[in-house]
Scaffold this motif. Structure first.
Motif, mmCIF file in Angstrom:
data_model
loop_
_atom_site.group_PDB
_atom_site.id
_atom_site.type_symbol
_atom_site.label_atom_id
_atom_site.label_comp_id
_atom_site.label_asym_id
_atom_site.label_seq_id
_atom_site.Cartn_x
_atom_site.Cartn_y
_atom_site.Cartn_z
ATOM 1 N N TRP A 1 8.322 -6.797 3.628
ATOM 2 C CA TRP A 1 7.334 -6.235 3.718
ATOM 3 C C TRP A 1 6.521 -7.546 4.539
ATOM 4 C CZ3 TRP A 1 1.580 -7.914 1.580
ATOM 5 C CH2 TRP A 1 1.088 -7.117 1.877
ATOM 6 N N ILE A 2 6.750 -8.604 4.355
ATOM 7 C CA ILE A 2 5.577 -9.605 4.664
ATOM 8 C C ILE A 2 5.768 -9.757 5.992
ATOM 9 C CG2 ILE A 2 4.482 -11.921 4.803
ATOM 10 C CD1 ILE A 2 4.721 -12.006 1.760
ATOM 11 N N ASP A 3 7.513 -9.958 6.307
ATOM 12 C CA ASP A 3 7.955 -10.266 7.300
ATOM 13 C C ASP A 3 8.015 -9.006 8.492
ATOM 14 O OD1 ASP A 3 8.793 -12.684 6.376
ATOM 15 O OD2 ASP A 3 11.138 -12.425 5.843
ATOM 16 N N GLY A 4 7.455 -8.040 7.603
ATOM 17 C CA GLY A 4 7.679 -6.665 8.692
ATOM 18 C C GLY A 4 6.138 -6.379 9.360
ATOM 19 N N GLY A 5 5.303 -7.495 9.086
ATOM 20 C CA GLY A 5 3.425 -7.689 9.386
ATOM 21 C C GLY A 5 3.208 -6.540 8.566
ATOM 22 N N PHE B 1 2.640 -1.217 1.804
ATOM 23 C CA PHE B 1 1.900 -1.305 0.402
ATOM 24 C C PHE B 1 2.176 -0.779 -0.399
ATOM 25 C CE2 PHE B 1 -1.814 -2.635 -1.689
ATOM 26 C CZ PHE B 1 -1.803 -3.893 -1.357
ATOM 27 N N TYR B 2 1.547 0.442 0.233
ATOM 28 C CA TYR B 2 0.782 1.411 -0.814
ATOM 29 C C TYR B 2 2.123 1.881 -1.624
ATOM 30 C CZ TYR B 2 -4.421 0.839 -0.092
ATOM 31 O OH TYR B 2 -4.915 0.685 0.382
ATOM 32 N N LYS B 3 3.421 2.332 -1.242
ATOM 33 C CA LYS B 3 4.456 3.207 -1.272
ATOM 34 C C LYS B 3 4.970 1.715 -2.026
ATOM 35 C CE LYS B 3 7.871 3.890 0.847
ATOM 36 N NZ LYS B 3 8.933 4.753 2.223
ATOM 37 N N ASP B 4 5.613 0.434 -1.913
ATOM 38 C CA ASP B 4 6.235 0.027 -2.098
ATOM 39 C C ASP B 4 5.878 -1.386 -3.094
ATOM 40 O OD1 ASP B 4 8.953 1.559 -0.977
ATOM 41 O OD2 ASP B 4 8.193 0.757 0.781
ATOM 42 N N VAL B 5 5.058 -2.297 -2.483
ATOM 43 C CA VAL B 5 4.463 -2.936 -2.508
ATOM 44 C C VAL B 5 3.274 -3.714 -3.857
ATOM 45 C CG1 VAL B 5 3.311 -5.268 -1.893
ATOM 46 C CG2 VAL B 5 5.079 -4.339 -0.573
ATOM 47 N N GLN B 6 2.318 -2.183 -3.781
ATOM 48 C CA GLN B 6 1.058 -2.701 -4.405
ATOM 49 C C GLN B 6 1.571 -2.417 -6.009
ATOM 50 O OE1 GLN B 6 -0.576 0.962 -5.589
ATOM 51 N NE2 GLN B 6 -2.878 -0.099 -4.207
ATOM 52 N N PRO B 7 3.188 -1.546 -6.490
ATOM 53 C CA PRO B 7 2.931 -1.512 -7.580
ATOM 54 C C PRO B 7 3.188 -2.927 -8.344
ATOM 55 C CG PRO B 7 4.283 0.386 -6.721
ATOM 56 C CD PRO B 7 2.858 -0.458 -5.504
ATOM 57 N N ILE B 8 3.722 -3.657 -8.119
ATOM 58 C CA ILE B 8 4.713 -5.043 -7.675
ATOM 59 C C ILE B 8 3.703 -5.858 -7.916
ATOM 60 C CG2 ILE B 8 5.880 -6.694 -7.391
ATOM 61 C CD1 ILE B 8 7.692 -5.136 -5.613
ATOM 62 N N ILE B 9 2.326 -5.867 -7.400
ATOM 63 C CA ILE B 9 1.481 -6.973 -7.478
ATOM 64 C C ILE B 9 0.732 -6.679 -8.898
ATOM 65 C CG2 ILE B 9 -0.741 -7.476 -6.481
ATOM 66 C CD1 ILE B 9 1.941 -8.104 -5.011
#
Length: 442
Positions: free
Chosen positions: A102-106, A25-33
């Motif tokens: 990320w979602i599929d990975g839990g 989340f913090y490394k990969d997903v948060q910047p996109i969101i």
């Protein structure tokens, strides 16, 4: 046996390596969101829930997977094959794969890094979705109570200001404690340099829809000049300007803020205003604004007249010539209401060349935008701007405000159940070298 054990060990090591490469989340997903979703998904905005924190996102992860995979969210209505824009908030294929993986990975959190979250929350607490806190906040004197009587209202508010000195403007942003109440808002900044003109001894607001609308005329003495005109519509991002461009906020004057409140079923309070962001660098080119169509230049030239008959799909056209010297367009801002189906704008030069401005093939009132160009778009003197708009006034249009459909026109204040056909263009005077210029948007 030893060979098999070795293969198993290699396999386990590879699995551990693959797991380590799974998005976090913090490394990969948060910047996109934060970049593409939070401008709308935050407190006070039109979106129904925030997506600021890890918890905000994870508890809606299945829904997020569905809407990003289908490209339903984040909304981006412009046709990118017709023209491309600097503020395109649609997700790339890579962004979508990252979120889905990320979602599929839990939904692993990974190493917590709340710095970006805290900085964002700090800006949100300051009432802005811009990249930094505002230098000047101007707001209504008191909260306005919107009655829950299901009636629309057009209310103009006077917001006086006095500063130590004038300032160069980098960006401006409409603010509200609850944008869900608002159909749209416009603000006009009027300089009042004469200290003998009192900024405070007139009414603070005028309900233009009610019997006290005439109070508006108390403000005529403030309206000798207008420095700038802007606004907000649902889905719109912050109104910022490219490097070396902008306008100058006068030292003293009033902001006349017009808010179109949609019908409400319950009493609600609205606190509205603007945030202004200054810059120390000089403004080499002043930004100018022009409005074409409903409520602007050429309103009576729309053909046929903007009357949308019940149970019909109708198209209309407006042609306006550029009688000014060559200009460079910064962005295009189309506007229609709930019956809107398609919007297209382009210009034709004297030589017959076509300049594509913007095309929204599937209009959605909930997600409008100010479309910022990547490079200056030349609008030469003598070019003719054409706006083509189609409206669906049938029962098959789920957004139709009338059931059954009724004749819809464009008159007076143009309520939400009426219609508009408007194109706002922001521009600067054309200079040599604009053909090679790439905008550096703030």
């Amino acid at each position: 046996m030893l060979f098999r054990k070795g293969l198993v060990l290699v396999f386990l090591l590879l699995c551990d390596w693959c797991a380590g490469q799974a998005p976090e989340f913090y490394k990969d997903v948060q910047p996109i969101i934060h970049a593409n979703c939070v401008p709308c998904h935050r407190a006070g905005e039109a979106a129904p829930f925030p997506l600021v924190t890890f918890e905000d996102v994870t508890k809606r992860s299945k829904f997020i997977k569905q809407v990003v995979s289908s490209r339903y969210m984040p909304p981006w209505k412009a046709d990118n094959h017709y023209n491309s824009f600097a503020n395109d908030r649609s997700l790339s294929d890579k962004d979508i794969k990252t979120i889905v993986a990320w979602i599929d990975g839990g939904t692993p959190k990974g190493k917590a890094n709340t710095k970006a979250e805290q900085e964002l929350q700090s800006r949100l607490d300051a009432g802005t979705s811009y990249k930094r806190k505002p230098d000047l906040r101007l707001s209504m004197k008191e909260a306005f109570t919107l009655k829950g009587d299901a009636k629309e209202r057009f209310v103009m508010f006077k917001i006086p200001f006095e500063m130590a000195q004038e300032a160069n403007v980098e960006a401006i942003e409409f603010t509200s404690n609850n944008k869900k109440l608002i159909h749209h808002a416009n603000f006009a900044i009027h300089p009042v340099p004469d200290p003998s003109v009192d900024l405070h001894n007139t009414v603070d607001f005028a309900d233009l829809s009610g019997p006290d609308g005439d109070k508006y005329y108390e403000w005529v003495k403030y309206k000798k000049e207008m420095t700038y005109y802007g606004g907000w519509i649902p889905g719109t991002t912050v109104e910022a300007y490219p490097e070396d461009m902008g306008w100058v906020m006068p030292k003293r004057g009033v902001v006349l803020l017009t808010v179109h409140f949609g019908p409400s079923s319950v009493d609600a309070q609205s606190i509205d205003g603007i945030n202004i962001f200054f810059k120390n660098t000089p403004i080499k080119r002043k930004v100018k604004v022009i409005s074409l169509g409903s409520g602007g230049i050429g309103e009576k030239e729309i053909t046929p007249p903007l009357m949308i008959f019940a149970n019909e799909v109708n198209s209309f056209k407006l042609r306006i010539g550029n009688n000014q010297p060559d200009v460079s367009l910064l962005y295009a801002w189309p506007h229609m209401h709930y019956l809107g189906k398609e919007f297209k704008a382009y210009a034709t030069t004297a030589a017959g060349d076509t300049i594509r401005l913007v095309h929204v093939p599937a209009w959605d009132f909930r997600w409008q935008e100010i479309y910022k160009y990547k490079k200056p778009v030349l609008l030469p003197k003598g070019a003719v701007v054409t706006v083509e708009a189609t409206y669906d006034n049938t029962a098959s249009n789920p957004a139709n405000p009338h059931n059954p459909p009724q004749l819809v026109m464009s008159t007076g204040n143009m309520r939400s159940d009426q219609e508009m056909m408007t194109l706002i263009l922001m521009y600067v005077d054309r200079l040599p070298g604009d053909d090679e210029l790439v905008f550096k948007w703030n």
